[in-house]
Design an enzyme around this catalytic site. Structure first.
Site, PDB file in Angstrom:
ATOM      1  N   HIS A  91      12.240 -47.023 -21.173  1.00  0.00           N
ATOM      2  CA  HIS A  91      11.760 -45.835 -20.925  1.00  0.00           C
ATOM      3  C   HIS A  91      11.973 -45.105 -19.237  1.00  0.00           C
ATOM      4  CE1 HIS A  91       9.767 -45.834 -24.650  1.00  0.00           C
ATOM      5  NE2 HIS A  91      10.177 -46.445 -25.394  1.00  0.00           N
ATOM      6  N   GLU A 131       4.810 -50.176 -21.199  1.00  0.00           N
ATOM      7  CA  GLU A 131       4.145 -48.816 -21.107  1.00  0.00           C
ATOM      8  C   GLU A 131       3.161 -49.442 -20.734  1.00  0.00           C
ATOM      9  OE1 GLU A 131       3.402 -45.263 -24.172  1.00  0.00           O
ATOM     10  OE2 GLU A 131       5.285 -46.614 -25.205  1.00  0.00           O
ATOM     11  N   ASP A 184       8.630 -40.960 -21.134  1.00  0.00           N
ATOM     12  CA  ASP A 184       8.123 -40.583 -22.629  1.00  0.00           C
ATOM     13  C   ASP A 184       6.904 -39.899 -21.308  1.00  0.00           C
ATOM     14  OD1 ASP A 184       7.006 -43.091 -21.425  1.00  0.00           O
ATOM     15  OD2 ASP A 184       6.886 -43.448 -24.003  1.00  0.00           O
ATOM     16  N   ASP A 204       4.839 -53.481 -33.053  1.00  0.00           N
ATOM     17  CA  ASP A 204       5.921 -52.511 -33.503  1.00  0.00           C
ATOM     18  C   ASP A 204       7.281 -52.952 -33.546  1.00  0.00           C
ATOM     19  OD1 ASP A 204       7.761 -50.453 -32.369  1.00  0.00           O
ATOM     20  OD2 ASP A 204       7.311 -50.578 -31.000  1.00  0.00           O
ATOM     21  N   LYS A 235       5.762 -46.026 -36.996  1.00  0.00           N
ATOM     22  CA  LYS A 235       6.956 -45.313 -36.255  1.00  0.00           C
ATOM     23  C   LYS A 235       7.560 -44.639 -37.909  1.00  0.00           C
ATOM     24  CE  LYS A 235       8.803 -46.927 -32.419  1.00  0.00           C
ATOM     25  NZ  LYS A 235       9.125 -48.544 -31.566  1.00  0.00           N
ATOM     26  N   SER A 254       2.553 -43.708 -34.189  1.00  0.00           N
ATOM     27  CA  SER A 254       3.233 -43.479 -32.568  1.00  0.00           C
ATOM     28  C   SER A 254       4.513 -42.427 -33.033  1.00  0.00           C
ATOM     29  CB  SER A 254       4.351 -44.720 -33.023  1.00  0.00           C
ATOM     30  OG  SER A 254       4.939 -44.833 -31.302  1.00  0.00           O
ATOM     31  N   HIS A 255       4.920 -41.610 -31.649  1.00  0.00           N
ATOM     32  CA  HIS A 255       6.467 -40.839 -31.803  1.00  0.00           C
ATOM     33  C   HIS A 255       7.119 -41.900 -31.326  1.00  0.00           C
ATOM     34  CE1 HIS A 255       5.944 -41.149 -26.831  1.00  0.00           C
ATOM     35  NE2 HIS A 255       5.362 -42.506 -27.703  1.00  0.00           N
ATOM     36  N   ARG A 256       8.419 -41.331 -31.120  1.00  0.00           N
ATOM     37  CA  ARG A 256       9.575 -42.545 -30.140  1.00  0.00           C
ATOM     38  C   ARG A 256       9.782 -41.799 -29.134  1.00  0.00           C
ATOM     39  NH1 ARG A 256      12.616 -45.435 -34.032  1.00  0.00           N
ATOM     40  NH2 ARG A 256      12.599 -46.385 -32.229  1.00  0.00           N
ATOM     41  N   CYS A 257      10.853 -42.246 -28.744  1.00  0.00           N
ATOM     42  CA  CYS A 257      11.149 -41.649 -27.050  1.00  0.00           C
ATOM     43  C   CYS A 257      12.529 -40.777 -27.158  1.00  0.00           C
ATOM     44  CB  CYS A 257      12.091 -42.769 -25.767  1.00  0.00           C
ATOM     45  SG  CYS A 257      13.337 -43.519 -26.595  1.00  0.00           S
ATOM     46  N   LYS A 290      -0.340 -42.686 -30.350  1.00  0.00           N
ATOM     47  CA  LYS A 290       0.283 -42.510 -28.948  1.00  0.00           C
ATOM     48  C   LYS A 290       1.978 -41.678 -28.533  1.00  0.00           C
ATOM     49  CE  LYS A 290       4.020 -46.672 -28.300  1.00  0.00           C
ATOM     50  NZ  LYS A 290       4.131 -47.993 -27.601  1.00  0.00           N
TER      51      LYS A 290
HETATM   52  P1  PGA Z   1      11.237 -46.194 -28.363  1.00  0.00           P
HETATM   53  O1  PGA Z   1       9.443 -47.333 -29.454  1.00  0.00           O
HETATM   54  O2  PGA Z   1      11.610 -46.078 -27.531  1.00  0.00           O
HETATM   55  O3  PGA Z   1      12.073 -47.209 -29.390  1.00  0.00           O
HETATM   56  O4  PGA Z   1      10.928 -45.208 -29.689  1.00  0.00           O
HETATM   57  C1  PGA Z   1       8.539 -46.815 -28.411  1.00  0.00           C
HETATM   58  C2  PGA Z   1       7.692 -48.203 -28.409  1.00  0.00           C
HETATM   59  O5  PGA Z   1       7.826 -49.422 -28.284  1.00  0.00           O
HETATM   60  O6  PGA Z   1       6.572 -47.831 -28.786  1.00  0.00           O
HETATM   61 ZN    ZN Z   2       6.564 -50.431 -28.922  1.00  0.00          ZN
END
Ligand code: PGA
Ligand code: ZN
Length: 455
Positions: free
Chosen positions: A155, A164, A207, A342, A367, A394-397, A418
């Site tokens: 990210h 994160e 993010d 995840d 997700k 959860s969101h995604r990036c 999140k």
């Molecule tokens: P992503 O995953 O970057 O594939 O959206 C976010 C995460 O790992 O929680």
């Molecule tokens: Zn993750």
């Protein structure tokens, strides 16, 4: 009834195309879009992209858009939008029979969410209440937000391996107070980082978390700990990590050919390549890495134990490679903190079921775009909750201004959400919607708070 469906291509927060849908009923127009992210594509519902390198570098989604405007809209026009499972099933059937999986998960999800919004309007209830009804739930719990404050991994462009570092205001009385605590800590963190690294240390990742050029887990945690100390909130704020360890595991097979799994990421994931990850390279972004610094899974377990003793860490996501079920299980069994799957689970009901049977972890990262439809999302959460797991919506990036997951988290009473940093529009779309929901619920609003895992 559904009278018209119109899709278009828009951009997500990374500047990459995604699908947006306008679904019309007698009650008006209902809009939804599909988020997207890079992790764990292997088991995910397959996102349909055009693949023409000359257009958006292969990422345009005009085929998915056409599938909605043509095939999906034909199948759904005339249906009652309150019948979510029938709508979702109709799309799955269409995909199986006519398109052989080529309708596009991004197409199906956007329509599924738009239909859910239309269903709420049809029943004249708020979206979260409609979702709760679909799931057979009666209580409305406002989740504890996990704000991303430091970004690394895939990210951000810094040297940090961990993806994160998040803060959870579990000691807030309300969601509104949690937002205040999160935003204040974020700003104190900005000051702490500026003092140590100068203003450029405050550049942010995808993010919204700060991405100073640090490489150690402890470096990141020390910054956050200091920021929390400056707020005076102290133990009312806890820390969560998304290690996303599959990003920096080294596989045996490939390693002998002088390749590591993460170097091979362009071709897929470790599991796809069939290598067993046995080592972790916490310095994976550095060109001058030393193999002596690689950690074994056992080293990582000791490392996590130390970190959890030194910092108020209450949750760790993907502490090991997603195919290393044994070490995740062992670590989870220690009972030190919540262990979230995840990449491990990919929101896939089959993997969730197996992880429940084998006690591999104790929390699901939800997700929706990996799952495919609202109906299956409800089923997977039920599976997890019945096993007494925690659930993190959860969101995604790659996000849009769609705030659907905020309502979803309240409707399904997941207790945790999140959605990135307490800044940037596509992240705030979710948190701000939760502020509104809390206000609307008034006396009935219950902030998950200390009960964030089991609400
Ligand atoms: P992503 O995953 O970057 O594939 O959206 C976010 C995460 O790992 O929680
Ligand atoms: Zn993750």
């Amino acid at each position: 009834v559904i009278t018209k469906i119109k899709a278009r291509q828009i951009l997500d927060s990374r500047g990459i195309p995604t699908v947006e849908v306008d679904l019309f009923t007698n009650k008006g127009m209902f809009r939804a879009s599909a988020p997207s992210g890079p992790s764990s594509l292997m088991y995910e519902a397959v996102e349909l992209r055009d693949g023409d390198k000359g257009v958006y570098l292969g990422n345009s989604v005009t085929r998915a858009v056409r599938n909605i405007n043509d095939k999906i809209s034909k199948a759904l026009i005339g249906m009652d939008p309150t019948l979510q499972s029938q709508i979702d099933q109709a799309m799955m059937d269409l995909d199986k029979i006519e398109m052989k999986g080529e309708l596009g998960a991004n197409a199906i999800l956007a329509v599924s969410i738009a239909a859910c919004k239309a269903g709420a309007a049809e029943k004249e209830v708020p979206l979260y209440r409609h979702i709760a009804n679909l799931a057979g739930k009666i209580n409305h719990i406002i989740p504890v937000p996990a704000f991303t404050v430091i970004s690394g991994g895939r990210h951000a462009g810094n040297s940090l391996a961990i993806q994160e570092v998040m803060i959870l205001p579990t000691g807030a009385k309300t969601f509104e107070e949690a937002v205040q605590m999160g935003a204040e800590t974020y700003h104190h963190l900005k000051a702490v980082i500026t003092e140590k690294f100068g203003a450029h240390g405050c550049n942010v990742g995808e993010d919204g978390g700060f991405a100073p050029d640090i490489s150690g887990f402890r470096d990141a945690l020390d910054l956050v700990k200091e920021a929390i100390g400056r707020t005076g909130y102290n133990e009312r704020i806890k820390i969560a990590l998304d290690v996303a360890a599959s990003n920096f595991c080294i596989g045996d097979v490939l390693h002998s050919a002088n390749w590591s799994c993460h170097n091979a990421m362009a071709y897929g994931t470790s599991g796809w390549l069939g290598c067993l990850c046995t080592k972790y390279d916490l310095d994976y972004k550095s060109p001058n890495k030393s193999e002596q610094n690689f950690k074994s899974a056992e080293d990582m377990i000791e490392f996590y134990k130390e970190l959890c003793a030194e910092y108020p860490i209450v949750s760790i996501e993907d502490p090991f490679d997603k195919e290393d079920w044994d070490h995740i299980k062992f670590f989870s069994g220690l009972g030190i903190c919540q262990v979230v799957g995840d990449d491990l689970l990919m929101s896939d009901p089959k993997r969730v079921d197996r992880a429940i049977r084998e006690s591999t972890c104790n929390s699901l990262l939800l997700k929706v775009n990996q799952i495919g439809t609202v109906t299956v999302a409800i089923e997977v959460v039920k599976l997890a909750k019945d096993a007494n797991w925690g659930v993190v919506t959860s969101h995604r990036c790659g996000e849009t201004e769609d705030s659907f997951i905020a309502d979803l988290s309240v409707g399904l009473a997941t207790g945790q959400i999140k959605a990135g940093a307490p800044c940037r529009g596509e992240r705030l779309a979710k948190y701000n919607q939760l502020i509104r929901i809390e206000e609307e619920l008034g006396e009935q609003a219950a902030y998950a708070g200390e009960d964030w895992r089991m609400s």
